[in-house]
Structure formats: C-alpha cells, structure tokens
Design a protein around this motif. Structure first.
Motif, short mmCIF file in Angstrom:
data_model
loop_
_atom_site.label_atom_id
_atom_site.label_comp_id
_atom_site.label_asym_id
_atom_site.label_seq_id
_atom_site.Cartn_x
_atom_site.Cartn_y
_atom_site.Cartn_z
N CYS A 197 18.21 8.62 72.58
CA CYS A 197 17.32 9.29 71.63
C CYS A 197 17.55 10.80 71.64
O CYS A 197 17.56 11.44 70.58
N ARG A 198 17.77 11.37 72.83
CA ARG A 198 18.04 12.81 72.89
C ARG A 198 19.37 13.16 72.22
O ARG A 198 19.48 14.16 71.51
N ILE A 199 20.37 12.31 72.42
CA ILE A 199 21.67 12.54 71.76
C ILE A 199 21.51 12.47 70.25
O ILE A 199 22.08 13.27 69.50
N LEU A 200 20.70 11.50 69.78
CA LEU A 200 20.45 11.38 68.35
C LEU A 200 19.78 12.64 67.81
O LEU A 200 20.13 13.13 66.73
N GLY A 201 18.83 13.19 68.55
CA GLY A 201 18.19 14.43 68.13
C GLY A 201 19.17 15.58 68.06
O GLY A 201 19.13 16.39 67.11
N LEU A 202 20.05 15.68 69.04
CA LEU A 202 21.06 16.74 69.03
C LEU A 202 22.02 16.60 67.85
O LEU A 202 22.43 17.60 67.24
N VAL A 203 22.36 15.36 67.53
CA VAL A 203 23.25 15.12 66.38
C VAL A 203 22.58 15.58 65.09
O VAL A 203 23.22 16.20 64.22
N ILE A 204 21.30 15.29 64.94
CA ILE A 204 20.57 15.71 63.74
C ILE A 204 20.55 17.23 63.64
O ILE A 204 20.81 17.81 62.57
N LEU A 205 20.26 17.89 64.75
CA LEU A 205 20.23 19.36 64.73
C LEU A 205 21.61 19.93 64.46
O LEU A 205 21.75 20.94 63.74
N ALA A 206 22.64 19.31 65.01
CA ALA A 206 24.01 19.77 64.77
C ALA A 206 24.38 19.64 63.29
O ALA A 206 25.06 20.50 62.71
N ALA A 207 23.95 18.55 62.68
CA ALA A 207 24.24 18.34 61.25
C ALA A 207 23.56 19.41 60.40
O ALA A 207 24.15 19.95 59.46
N LEU A 208 22.32 19.74 60.75
CA LEU A 208 21.63 20.79 60.02
C LEU A 208 22.32 22.15 60.21
O LEU A 208 22.46 22.94 59.26
N ALA A 209 22.75 22.40 61.45
CA ALA A 209 23.46 23.66 61.72
C ALA A 209 24.77 23.73 60.93
O ALA A 209 25.13 24.78 60.38
N LEU A 210 25.48 22.62 60.86
CA LEU A 210 26.73 22.57 60.09
C LEU A 210 26.47 22.83 58.61
O LEU A 210 27.24 23.53 57.94
N TRP A 211 25.39 22.25 58.12
CA TRP A 211 25.03 22.50 56.72
C TRP A 211 24.80 23.99 56.48
O TRP A 211 25.24 24.56 55.48
N LEU A 212 24.08 24.65 57.40
CA LEU A 212 23.82 26.08 57.23
C LEU A 212 25.12 26.89 57.27
O LEU A 212 25.29 27.85 56.50
N VAL A 213 26.05 26.50 58.14
CA VAL A 213 27.34 27.22 58.23
C VAL A 213 28.11 27.07 56.93
O VAL A 213 28.66 28.04 56.39
N ILE A 214 28.18 25.85 56.41
CA ILE A 214 28.90 25.61 55.15
C ILE A 214 28.24 26.36 54.00
O ILE A 214 28.91 26.97 53.16
N ALA A 215 26.90 26.35 53.97
CA ALA A 215 26.18 27.06 52.91
C ALA A 215 26.40 28.56 52.99
O ALA A 215 26.41 29.26 51.97
N ALA A 216 26.58 29.08 54.22
CA ALA A 216 26.82 30.52 54.38
C ALA A 216 28.20 30.92 53.90
O ALA A 216 28.41 32.03 53.39
N ARG A 217 29.16 30.02 54.01
CA ARG A 217 30.54 30.34 53.62
C ARG A 217 30.78 30.19 52.12
O ARG A 217 31.58 30.93 51.54
N LYS A 218 30.11 29.22 51.49
CA LYS A 218 30.40 28.97 50.09
C LYS A 218 29.19 28.33 49.41
O LYS A 218 28.63 27.37 49.91
N ARG A 219 28.82 28.91 48.28
CA ARG A 219 27.75 28.32 47.47
C ARG A 219 28.34 27.19 46.64
O ARG A 219 29.37 27.35 45.98
N THR A 220 27.72 26.04 46.68
CA THR A 220 28.24 24.89 45.96
C THR A 220 27.15 24.33 45.03
O THR A 220 25.98 24.72 45.10
N ALA A 221 27.57 23.42 44.17
CA ALA A 221 26.65 22.76 43.25
C ALA A 221 27.15 21.34 43.01
O ALA A 221 28.36 21.08 43.03
#
Length: 890
Positions: A197-221
């Motif tokens: 369960c803790r690993i699953l939580g870390l994966v969710i947070l990592a996915a959100l962090a990755l989304w923020l990194v991608i959004a910071a580099r390039k605006r998409t639609a």
C-alpha cells in the motif's frame, strides 16, 4: 461515486463533443466488435450488479440494527456536530469554486464575474453530486448560466472536463499521501500488506510529480477535430491539485465529524477510506454512489458489526452534503429562471435577454424523480403519527392511500424520463400524479413533508409549462439504459430499506392480508410488490412496444393546395409531391410546403422546401425542425441543392455530399459535329432496328396503361427488382396520368417509356420513371433520352435534368473525410447492390453539368441509422401507398 459521477461525466462529454462537430466521417468506419457494443447498457448492467452486491453486503452487516435505534440516534444527535459538518460542507463547496475559476481561465473565459462563477459552480456541482448525470445536469446548468457571458458550448464542455480533472488530481494526491503515511488502514480493508500500500501511494505521488514536470516543460492540449481541451501548466496544475485536495479533505471531514466517537478513526486514516469509497462509487456507475459508497465506509471504519450510530452518521451526511445543497441550488435556479423570464418580458428589444437552452425540463425531471423516490421510500418506513390518524381517518382510506402513494411514486420515477424529453403528456400526467401524491401523503399518515415536496415539484412544472411541448405518449419509445438503471436502483433501495427495517418481523403468508393501523410490515410488503410489478410492466411495455408513427391523411382541399403550389413552382423536384407517398407541412403564407416521410424517429424531408420566396424557404426549414422536435423526431433534409446550404447551416444542420445531379444544357446540346457523333450514331443504329419515338399526351395516358404496365412488370422482373419511391416515382396510375409519357415502339409494340416532367416557368424539363422490356433493341434507353433532349430543346426548354448519380463526384484525396473515402469505395465496388458507377457512365454520355446534392442532418453519431431509415423509407414507400389506397377503397 457518491459525490460526483466523474467517470460517467467524462464519457458523456466525449460523446457530446462528438455530436457537436459537423463531420462527414461517421459512416463506414470499421469499429470492430468493441465499437458495436452499446456501452451505456454495459454500464447499466455493471452499476446494477455493483448496487446489488453492495445491498447484499449492507443487509448482512446491518442485521442487528433496527430502524428505531437509527431514528432515535438521529433525533438525539448533537447539534454542534451537525454544525461542524455543515461548516465542512460549506468549505468543500467553496473549494469547488476554484475548479471553475481555474477552468474558465484556461479556456479563455475569465471575463465571467467571480459572483457568477461561484453561483454557477455551487448549483452545477450540487445537482451533479446528487444525481451524477454530468452533461444533463451540471453541464446543462453551466451552459445556461455562463451563456450570457458569451461562454461557448465548446468552452463549457472544456470547463466540465477540467473540473473533473482537477477533482481526480486532488483525490489522487490525498490518496497518495495517506497511503504513504498511513497504509495500515487500507491494507486491512483491501487485503494487501502495508508495504504494498505504501509503494502504491508513492507511485501515485510520483505520477503526479511527473505530470507537473511535463506540464512545466511544455504546454499541451488534447485536440478532437476542431475542438481543443487546453491542459494546465505546472503552476495551474499545482493549484488545481491543491484545490482538489481541499475539496476532498473538506468533504471527508463533513462525514468524519459525524462518525461515532468510539470508532477512534483519525482524519488522515479516514481520508484513505473516503477516497477508496469514492473511487469504487465512480467505477460502479450507480447514481450518487448509493449503497456502494456506504458499504465501503461501513467496512472500512467499523470494528466488528456496524453500530446504529454509524448508520445514522451516513444518513445525516447524505442529508447535510447532498439534500440541503441540492435543495438550495434548486431554489436558486428557480429564482434565476423567474427573473430571466421577467427580464425578457420587459426587455424584448434587448437581444441578450433571450433565453438560452431552458434548464426547467431537466430540473423538473429531477424534482419529479425525487418526489417519486420520497413517496416510494416513505411507503417502507414505519408510520409516526398513526395514533393521531386513527382518530379521524378510517382504516380503509389509510391502507388504500399507503398503497396508491407507493404506486404513484413508482410511476413518477418513469414519468421523469418523459419530462426530460419535454413531453406534454408526461407533464400532464406528472401534475396529476404529484397532486395525488400530496393528497395520499396526508391521508396515509399526515406526512406533510412529503406533501410539500410533491407540491414544490408540481409548482416547478407549472412555472415551466411552456417548455413541455413535444407530442407523443409518455410511455412510448424505448427508455435509455440510464433511465432503467435509475428506476431499478430506486425501487431496489426502497425494498432494501424495508427489508432492513422489518428484519425482525417473522415472515408469514398472513402478513399480506393483515390490515391494521400499526401493521407497517404488511403495508410495506403490499406496497413493494405493487411498486415492483408496475415498474416491470411499464419497462416491459416500453422495451417491447414499437411506436408506429402516425400518417396523417391529406384532405381534398390540401391536395388541391399542393397541386396549385406544384404548378406555380419552378423546382423540378416539386413534382415528387404528387406521387402520393408524402406528408406535407405548409408555410405560414400558404405558398410553399415541405414534403416529408417518417421512418422510425427519423423525419426525412425530400429535397429543399418548395417555396417561391426565400423567406418561406427559411421559415419552412425551421418549422420542419420544430415539428420534428415536437414529436421527438430527428429531422433531415435529403437531396438538397447547393443553392441554399447557408440556410441549413444556420439552422444547425451538418452536411454530407450524396452525389451529383446531371443537368444537360439544351442550348449547348447537339448531335452535330464531332461532339455529338457518338449519340448521333446511337440514334441512327437504333432507328435502323425498326423503332419509333412517340409522346402520349397526359389526357390519353389511361388508354395505354395495359401496355405500359406490361413494360413496367417486365422491367421489375429482371434481377428481382422491387418498386422504390419517395425520392423517385414508381408505378402509380394517379401519378402517371398527370404527365405526358414518352414511349419507344418496336414493331408496333411499346418496349420502353418515361414520364416527362416540365416546368415551363423555369424552362426546365426532366424525366422520372424510366423502364424497358429485357428484349428491347440495344441502346434503346440512350435513344429515348436523346429524343427527349431534342424535343425539349425544340419546345424552348433550356435545361433537362437526368436525375442524381448517387455517391459520385466525392473527393478522392487521401485527406478527404472518412465518409467520402468510404462512399467512393462503395461507388467503385458496390455494383452487386446498386450500379452506382454504371449510372454515372450512362448519364455522362449526354455531357451534363454535374451539380452536387447533399444530406442535411443534425446528429452525426446517429448518421448510420439515419441513412438506414432513409433507405427503408424509399423501399417501403410504394407499399404504403398501395395499402393506403386499399384501405380508402374499403
């Protein structure tokens, strides 16, 4: 899920977006097996299965809890904790405003004032949370309230999707953080170890962090044809996540403060349970997550068997978080509509004061459904004032009122679907049933609260009476899967509540026949059986009953009116009105009409409206659309010319090309010289075989019917042909005797013929019915057309219409629409069904000018069904005319 059906909302919005684009590429798409599945039915089955399973779990876990215990707990519940729940609810709804603020800014609609944004956000979310029908409720509210600020439909759809995205991001962040910090609670609930369960939580947070990194580099639609969904950048994404976290945390806190003190569940731990219950509620697709959400919360928080206090907490949470906000939202919306109508009445000169997409029908449907649900559930609950009722209401009246009130509630659940479709019959029946609900609520137990709810719903129906204008039976047409699901869940919930309340009453057959003031269990059994029976009967009737559209007979005076308009018209297609297979809608001036036929729910207008003045043509396009809408029909215009395409576009229609009409310029037509050599040779060759050309005047046509019928029957016998109509003529003696007939004789015997259509005012001629015997001389039809062209030219006509070549002239470019590419393949390789290419080649011999013909339609997702209905109308038209003639003669 209980708070919002976001998964369903996203799907509905995708479908809505697909409906809006004016495309030509829906026919012929190879969707495969998955594409042919009706996913709405699958979703309904999944939802019903999830609800049934949740009800089973709840029933087993609540066996030691009585209704009296729950009611006593609710009555004595501390007001301070209810106030805290109300405060947390207010914070949650306040956070929801941030969803709309962020979304409006992303789609470029930040001109909407904050006050309007806050009101719209509250109303739309309150309605959507309670019912879960995103586009029908929350999306419709936004379209209604944002439209005065020039927020387009596409922008509204983007706002709804972005709000759903913000919610999911906040829910994921909350779940990820709680799983990481406190995984033990979820581990015990789902059967996984804490490390997983803790690993699953870390994966969710990592996915959100990755989304923020991608959004910071390039605006998409996300682009769907000409519609775009702009995705937020890093800063906006982070703001959306924080708003979502605040919303979810406040909503969870509203339930957490209501939980019994002996549970000792921390807020972070409860956030995990709340998030899991929310996600499962979404997956279940049950409206409002009823039962599913509650089962997860009970299993996740109760240590051992659930207590009456915990059940009371869930009931109070639904009251505080759902019922109170949606009631306030409904009142706010009614006030808004009343003010808007008053403003329009006093500001008719202001174009911005017009009403857009009235929200009253869906709101009335919701209120009526809720009124029916209240009557149904009330029939399962023990009567509270029976000791007072017995003093002045006889027992037979009490028993009958209780039973009838449950039946009325069940029928209201079904009638609500008709109100959503703006049926006048549903409006009339709903008013009658709600009035009955008011009376029976009082006579069965002095339930004045239920009576007020029914009265409020009836008042809303009365205020919006002008919005219910469509004709048709309230139980006609097949209900949608979501409508069936809603009724099934409502009836099932009522039965579950009753079974849970009267669990301790030993069942005996005598219960069905026991009548007494305090025999609540007996009344529940009879009411539940009656409700289930009437729901099954209505559903079976709707599923099996196919509504046959009424064909309105034309009066003799209308026939004369049609003939007069046809004679005055310059449109060659107006002659098709005289075949006898069409219905007519006349213009307000009486100088024009639309000729149409109905197949299923498709209303097919044949060609452009027949009108002399452009104002009449525009009026007829809109009136035909309104007439179809009143009868729950889908309007289409079949084979319209390019001259009036802006009229159809302005009326909201989309267009696809059907083929091209062959128009011969008679002034340029000649058999002389090199240009006419091939046709000249054909004419000479056929004449040498001993044929002759003759025109039989209309007055004498009846004398030759026996010979012409022999040719027609022989032509039909080839390859098993069948008569077709609507868009072309067929063997109809009343129709044929109206026109001159051109015939070709061979050795004195008629071997081919065609009727001649003339419009002297437009200097235009045409032909319709062309037939020949199989053993006629070769090229006899070429000869017939050549002779007709020569005669028309001699008579002073300028144009001769040879009719349409279906599916011809469509673009062949690799970037053409899917419809054009599919139709092109069918044109080239569909000879077994129809000689498309052969028709084009035949007409090309006469060097015509090709003019495009189009289909004007509204619903692109329904285009395949529309084309099937048109084909069915064309093939069944002659049979309907013959059946009508036989009935008239009888």
């Amino acid at each position: 899920m209980p708070r919002r059906a976001s998964g369903t909302l996203v799907l509905e919005l995708k479908l809505r977006t697909a409906r809006q684009k004016r495309c030509e590429d829906k026919v012929g798409v190879n969707r495969g097996v998955l594409g042919r599945i009706d996913w709405s039915v699958v979703g309904a089955i999944v939802a019903l299965a999830a609800f049934s399973y949740a009800v089973t779990v709840l029933y087993k876990n609540l066996e030691n809890i009585s209704w009296d215990q729950v009611r006593q707990t609710i009555v004595t519940f501390p007001a301070s904790r209810l106030a805290l729940a109300g405060l947390a609810t207010a914070i949650s709804y306040l956070a929801l405003v941030g969803y709309d603020v962020i979304a409006l800014r992303l789609v470029g609609a930040d001109r909407v004032p904050l006050r309007t944004t806050a009101i719209t956000s509250f109303i739309s979310h309150a309605v959507t949370f309670t019912l879960g029908f995103g586009v029908l409720t929350g999306g419709a509210v936004r379209m209604r309230l944002y439209r005065p600020w020039r927020v387009s439909t596409d922008q509204v759809l983007a706002v709804v999707l972005l709000c759903a995205l913000s919610f999911w991001a906040g829910l994921a962040a909350i779940a990820g953080i709680c799983l990481t910090l406190n995984p033990e609670l979820v581990a015990a609930l789902v059967g996984l170890d804490a490390v997983t369960c803790r690993i699953l939580g870390l994966v969710i947070l990592a996915a959100l962090a990755l989304w923020l990194v991608i959004a910071a580099r390039k605006r998409t639609a996300i682009a769907i044809r000409d519609w775009q969904l702009p995705l937020p950048g890093a800063g906006t994404s982070l703001a959306a996540i924080l708003v979502g976290m605040a919303d979810v945390a406040a909503a969870a806190a509203a339930l957490w403060v209501l939980l019994p003190n002996d549970l000792a569940v921390t807020l972070p731990g409860f956030l995990v349970v709340f998030s899991l219950a929310t996600v499962v509620g979404v997956i279940s697709h049950v409206p409002g997550g009823f039962g599913v959400f509650d089962a997860i919360v009970l299993l996740g928080t109760a240590k051992g068997a659930p207590s009456p206090e915990l059940v009371s907490s869930l009931l109070l949470f639904r009251l505080v978080y759902y019922f109170v906000p949606v009631s306030i939202a409904a009142m706010m919306l009614v006030v808004y509509e009343v003010r808007a109508r008053s403003r329009v009445a006093h500001e008719d000169s202001n174009p911005t004061a017009a009403l857009f997409d009235p929200i009253i029908p869906p709101l009335a449907a919701i209120a009526t459904f809720f009124g029916g649900l209240v009557l149904l559930i009330s029939g399962t609950l023990p009567a509270e004032r029976m000791s007072v009722v017995r003093n002045f209401i006889p027992l037979p009246f009490v028993e009958a009122s209780h039973f009838i009130a449950s039946l009325v509630g069940t029928i209201l659940l079904v009638v609500a679907n008709g109100l959503a479709h703006r049926l006048r019959s549903a409006w009339q029946l709903a008013l009658l049933l709600l009035g009955g609900g008011v009376v029976f609520s009082v006579t069965k137990g002095l339930d004045f609260g239920e009576a007020l709810i029914c009265l409020a719903a009836a008042g809303l129906l009365f205020v919006g009476r002008k919005e219910f204008y469509r004709q048709g039976g309230v139980f006609s047409g097949r209900p949608s899967a979501s409508a069936l699901l809603a009724v099934a869940v409502a009836v099932g919930a009522s039965a579950f509540i009753g079974l849970a309340i009267y669990r301790g009453v030993p069942y005996d057959n005598s219960l069905w026949w026991e009548f007494a003031y305090h025999q609540d269990a007996s009344r529940f059994l009879r009411a539940t059986l009656g409700a289930a029976t009437i729901a099954i009967v209505i559903a079976a009737y709707q599923l099996m009953h196919r509504v046959t559209p009424k064909r309105h007979s034309i009066s003799p005076s209308q026939v004369l009116e049609v003939e007069a308009i046809v004679r005055a018209s310059k449109q060659i297609t107006s002659e098709l009105a005289l075949i006898g297979d069409k219905q007519f809608l006349f213009s307000q001036s009486g100088d024009g009409f639309v000729m149409y036929g109905v197949r299923g729910s498709t209303w097919v207008a044949m060609g452009d409206p027949i009108a002399v003045r452009s104002a009449d043509l525009i009026d007829l396009v809109w009136r035909f659309k309104e007439n179809a809408d009143e009868h729950r029909g889908v309007p289409v215009f079949y084979q319209v010319a390019a001259d009036h395409l802006p009229v159809y576009l302005d009326a909201g229609f989309s267009l696809i090309k059907l083929g091209e009409d062959a128009w011969v310029d008679l002034e340029a037509f000649t058999l002389d010289g090199k240009v006419g050599r091939r046709l000249r040779q054909t004419k000479s060759r056929v004449e040498r075989s001993g044929v002759s050309f003759e025109v039989i005047k209309a007055a004498d046509v009846s004398n030759f019917f026996w010979a012409l019928k022999r040719v027609s029957d022989a032509w039909l016998a080839v390859h098993g042909r069948r008569e077709k109509g609507f868009s072309l003529g067929f063997w109809n003696e009343d129709y044929l005797r109206r026109h001159d007939i051109a015939v070709v004789r061979h050795e004195g015997r008629i071997v081919a013929f065609a009727n001649i259509l003339r419009k002297p005012a437009a200097a235009t001629a045409s032909l319709d019915l062309m037939r020949h015997v199989p053993d006629a001389p070769e090229s006899v039809m070429d000869y017939l057309v050549v002779m007709l062209l020569e005669q028309a030219k001699t008579e002073g006509y300028k144009w001769f219409n040879l009719g349409m070549a279906p599916l011809s002239g469509l673009p062949e470019h690799r970037l053409a629409s899917r419809w054009a590419r599919f139709a092109g393949l069918f044109f080239r390789y569909g000879d077994r069904l129809y000689n498309f290419e052969g028709v084009r080649i035949f007409k090309s011999k006469f060097k015509p000018e090709w003019r495009p013909k189009y289909l004007a339609y509204e619903q692109s997702l329904r285009l395949p069904q529309t084309l099937l209905d048109i084909a069915g109308l064309i093939s069944s038209s002659p049979q309907r005319v013959m059946a009508g003639r036989q009935q008239h003669e009888a």
